[in-house]
Enzyme design. Structure first.
Site, short mmCIF file in Angstrom:
data_model
loop_
_atom_site.label_atom_id
_atom_site.label_comp_id
_atom_site.label_asym_id
_atom_site.label_seq_id
_atom_site.Cartn_x
_atom_site.Cartn_y
_atom_site.Cartn_z
N LYS A 85 5.35 2.01 -2.60
CA LYS A 85 5.24 3.34 -3.12
C LYS A 85 5.70 3.45 -4.66
CE LYS A 85 4.73 7.53 -1.05
NZ LYS A 85 3.87 7.84 0.10
N ASN A 104 -2.15 19.53 0.50
CA ASN A 104 -3.26 18.75 1.00
C ASN A 104 -3.09 18.60 2.53
OD1 ASN A 104 -4.32 16.42 1.94
ND2 ASN A 104 -5.39 16.10 -0.19
N THR A 126 -5.35 12.76 6.45
CA THR A 126 -3.78 12.90 6.90
C THR A 126 -3.65 13.80 7.85
OG1 THR A 126 -2.86 12.07 4.82
CG2 THR A 126 -1.44 13.22 6.22
N SER A 132 -7.37 5.60 3.56
CA SER A 132 -7.23 4.69 2.23
C SER A 132 -7.81 3.11 2.67
CB SER A 132 -5.86 4.48 1.87
OG SER A 132 -5.65 5.97 1.24
N LYS A 153 0.92 -1.27 0.06
CA LYS A 153 -0.02 0.23 -0.22
C LYS A 153 0.91 1.28 -0.15
CE LYS A 153 -4.04 1.94 0.40
NZ LYS A 153 -3.73 3.05 -0.77
N LYS A 158 4.49 2.11 8.95
CA LYS A 158 3.07 2.79 9.18
C LYS A 158 2.02 1.73 9.16
CE LYS A 158 3.24 6.55 6.90
NZ LYS A 158 3.11 7.57 5.93
P1 NAD Z 1 0.83 18.45 -1.67
O1 NAD Z 1 1.65 18.29 -2.97
O2 NAD Z 1 -0.75 18.53 -1.75
O3 NAD Z 1 1.76 19.75 -1.07
C1 NAD Z 1 3.17 19.84 -1.01
C2 NAD Z 1 3.43 21.15 -0.28
O4 NAD Z 1 4.59 21.40 -0.15
C3 NAD Z 1 3.00 22.41 -1.43
O5 NAD Z 1 2.53 23.48 -0.67
C4 NAD Z 1 4.35 22.71 -1.85
O6 NAD Z 1 4.34 24.31 -2.34
C5 NAD Z 1 5.02 22.61 -0.84
N1 NAD Z 1 6.42 22.36 -0.78
C6 NAD Z 1 7.17 21.83 -1.90
N2 NAD Z 1 8.64 21.72 -1.78
C7 NAD Z 1 8.61 22.59 -0.52
C8 NAD Z 1 9.82 23.09 -0.03
N3 NAD Z 1 11.24 22.94 -0.46
N4 NAD Z 1 9.89 23.80 0.94
C9 NAD Z 1 8.60 24.21 1.50
N5 NAD Z 1 7.47 23.74 0.86
C10 NAD Z 1 7.56 22.95 0.00
O7 NAD Z 1 1.56 17.12 -0.80
P2 NAD Z 1 1.00 16.66 0.41
O8 NAD Z 1 -0.11 15.65 0.05
O9 NAD Z 1 0.25 17.63 1.14
O10 NAD Z 1 2.19 16.07 1.06
C11 NAD Z 1 3.22 16.84 1.90
C12 NAD Z 1 3.97 15.55 2.63
O11 NAD Z 1 2.95 14.85 3.44
C13 NAD Z 1 4.60 14.59 1.96
O12 NAD Z 1 5.87 14.41 2.59
C14 NAD Z 1 3.85 13.67 1.81
O13 NAD Z 1 4.56 12.19 1.69
C15 NAD Z 1 3.22 13.43 3.12
N6 NAD Z 1 1.99 12.80 3.20
C16 NAD Z 1 0.77 13.21 2.58
C17 NAD Z 1 -0.22 12.46 2.90
C18 NAD Z 1 -1.57 12.70 1.97
O14 NAD Z 1 -2.64 12.12 2.22
N7 NAD Z 1 -1.72 13.75 1.43
C19 NAD Z 1 -0.09 11.10 3.49
C20 NAD Z 1 1.01 10.83 4.20
C21 NAD Z 1 1.88 11.67 4.17
#
Ligand code: NAD
Length: 434
Positions: free
Chosen positions: A109, A224, A193, A361, A73, A97
């Site tokens: 992944k 997100n 999340t 999920s 997953k 996790k």
């Molecule tokens: P996303 O694409 O919606 O948002 C990413 C954000 O990070 C954006 O605002 C972008 O501008 C910003 N960003 C990118 N590079 C950056 C930098 N160098 N410095 C500061 N900000 C920066 O992604 P997301 O889904 O919000 O995921 C963010 C983190 O959370 C990732 O590590 C992801 O693996 C983790 N995560 C997300 C989920 C989920 O369900 N969305 C679940 C578990 C973990």
């Protein structure tokens, strides 16, 4: 940006957390050996016809790290800096996790080396469908299930599920989670999340006698996960004083109106501290700060919610927050762990804090398989129950064994993984005939 010089060692660095946790568990040598390597790592080339008629070939990956406790997953990341090493580390974290949350899944992944902002919507759709064509034999409802990650979203998940169903000539909703509601998505997946992280924060901070109105928070990343957690905390009365995206951040010591910042960012793509009344938004006093400055702010709570390797040995000494909740995957590397621990900073790890996404999920996959769909209230209640149980359990392990919370989370997950791996057969079965 992630520190590129550190990227080659991401999986090795992730494995250091495993080594530390292994000191506190009793599992067989066989189980340890199996957990040190990804089960499968697939590299694919994806030819895409671009809008101008030219053919462009993209590189992508799908890694299934371990599937002893259930099908793989994990999300799919679209980013120009995706590497196989990064995808393997993310699959490693997913394995732990899912075990930590007691979900019947292993860890996987995927990723594509691409800057999605440079593609048209039609090109993005062709790329997403092409990725599924390339990996279709390696994924499936009981094999490996996909989901969104950085720069992928519900629309992309819908295309992927549709493409997989076309290949299999049957509707296969459960092969992808994080889909649009109209295609079998779950209520609450988009905020899961952050909701999960919010439950962990609300469970942990009272243990340190912190109350929301007197607690300052900085959030790195406004996507997100980051924008939603900032919103939930502000709504609960926390003082969210700084937020940032890839372009930089904003800081207002009196606290930001997160709803207005979100509205302004959605309309203008820029980040400003604003106050909006109906359709009228006015900019209010704030400082423009860099991502590095945000990380070093003197706040109570720091939430990295962007990418990995944001806090390393080079900036860990600058961190002033007392509590860090890792919403991003791997934002702190193992060298920084030691520096932060020496400063007395509590770090609540990614495999616990951001596990709400994969938990919902899982709920989506269950709903797809049963054909019985839950209300938003049911989803959120079940999510909260699960996060609460595993957060409390992790906390008691850390207290009982006098270990940091990250190690406790790995110990908790390792106990479950070890039991499952050993149930398949161990050296002692073989040598003693038991
Ligand atoms: P996303 O694409 O919606 O948002 C990413 C954000 O990070 C954006 O605002 C972008 O501008 C910003 N960003 C990118 N590079 C950056 C930098 N160098 N410095 C500061 N900000 C920066 O992604 P997301 O889904 O919000 O995921 C963010 C983190 O959370 C990732 O590590 C992801 O693996 C983790 N995560 C997300 C989920 C989920 O369900 N969305 C679940 C578990 C973990």
């Amino acid at each position: 940006m992630p520190d590129k010089s550190n990227r080659a060692s991401l999986l090795a660095d992730a494995s250091k957390r495993l080594e530390e946790a292994l000191k506190h568990v009793t599992i067989s040598e066989d189980a340890i050996a199996r957990l040190q390597h990804p089960k499968t790592s697939l590299s694919v080339s994806i030819p895409v016809r671009m809008d101008d008629g030219k053919l462009k070939v993209f590189s992508g990956y799908r890694v299934r790290y371990d599937d002893t406790r259930g099908a793989g997953k994990g999300g799919v990341r679209y980013h120009p800096h995706v590497t196989l090493d990064e995808v393997q580390s993310l699959a490693f974290w997913m394995t732990f996790k899912c075990a930590l949350l007691d979900l019947p899944f292993g860890g996987a992944k995927g990723g594509i080396i691409v800057n999605p902002k440079e593609l048209s919507k039609a090109e993005l759709e062709r790329l997403s469908r092409g990725y599924i064509d390339a990996i279709a034999d390696a994924v499936g409802i009981d094999i490996d299930i996909l989901a969104p990650d950085v720069y992928t979203n519900a629309t992309i998940m819908g295309w992927m599920m549709d493409q997989y169903s076309t290949i299999r000539r049957q509707l296969c909703r459960g092969v992808v989670t994080g889909k649009p509601l109209a295609l079998g998505g779950s209520q609450g997946r988009d905020t899961a999340t952050a909701m999960g992280a919010f439950t962990v924060i609300q469970t942990m901070l009272p243990k340190f006698k912190l109350i929301p109105s007197e607690t300052t928070v900085a959030v790195q990343g406004f996507g997100n996960a980051g924008a939603t957690i900032a919103d939930l905390l502000a709504e609960a009365g926390y003082k969210v004083v700084a937020v940032s995206d890839s372009q930089g951040g904003i800081y207002a010591p009196q606290g930001l109106d997160i709803t207005s910042v979100k509205k302004h960012k959605n309309q203008s793509r820029e980040m400003k501290a604003v106050y909006c009344h109906d359709s009228v938004c006015s900019i209010v006093e704030h400082q423009v700060i860099s991502n590095q400055e945000l990380l070093a702010l003197d706040v109570d709570v720091l939430i990295p919610a962007a990418l990995e390797n944001q806090i390393t040995a080079s900036n860990a000494a600058d961190i002033k927050a007392k509590y860090i909740f890792e919403v991003a995957n791997g934002p702190i590397n193992s060298d920084a762990d030691k520096i932060l621990a020496a400063k007395g900073i509590y770090v609540f790890p990614d495999i616990l804090v951001n596990a709400g996404g994969v938990t919902v999920s899982y709920f989506e996959w269950v709903q797809n398989r049963s054909g019985w769909y839950w209300t938003l209230a049911e989803v959120n209640q079940r999510l909260q129950d699960k996060m609460l149980i595993e957060a409390e359990k992790t906390w008691s392990i850390s207290q009982d064994l006098t270990i940091d919370i990250r190690t406790a989370a790995y110990v908790h997950a390792l106990n479950r993984l070890g039991t499952a791996l050993d149930a398949k057969g161990t050296k002692s079965y073989f040598t003693s005939g038991v």
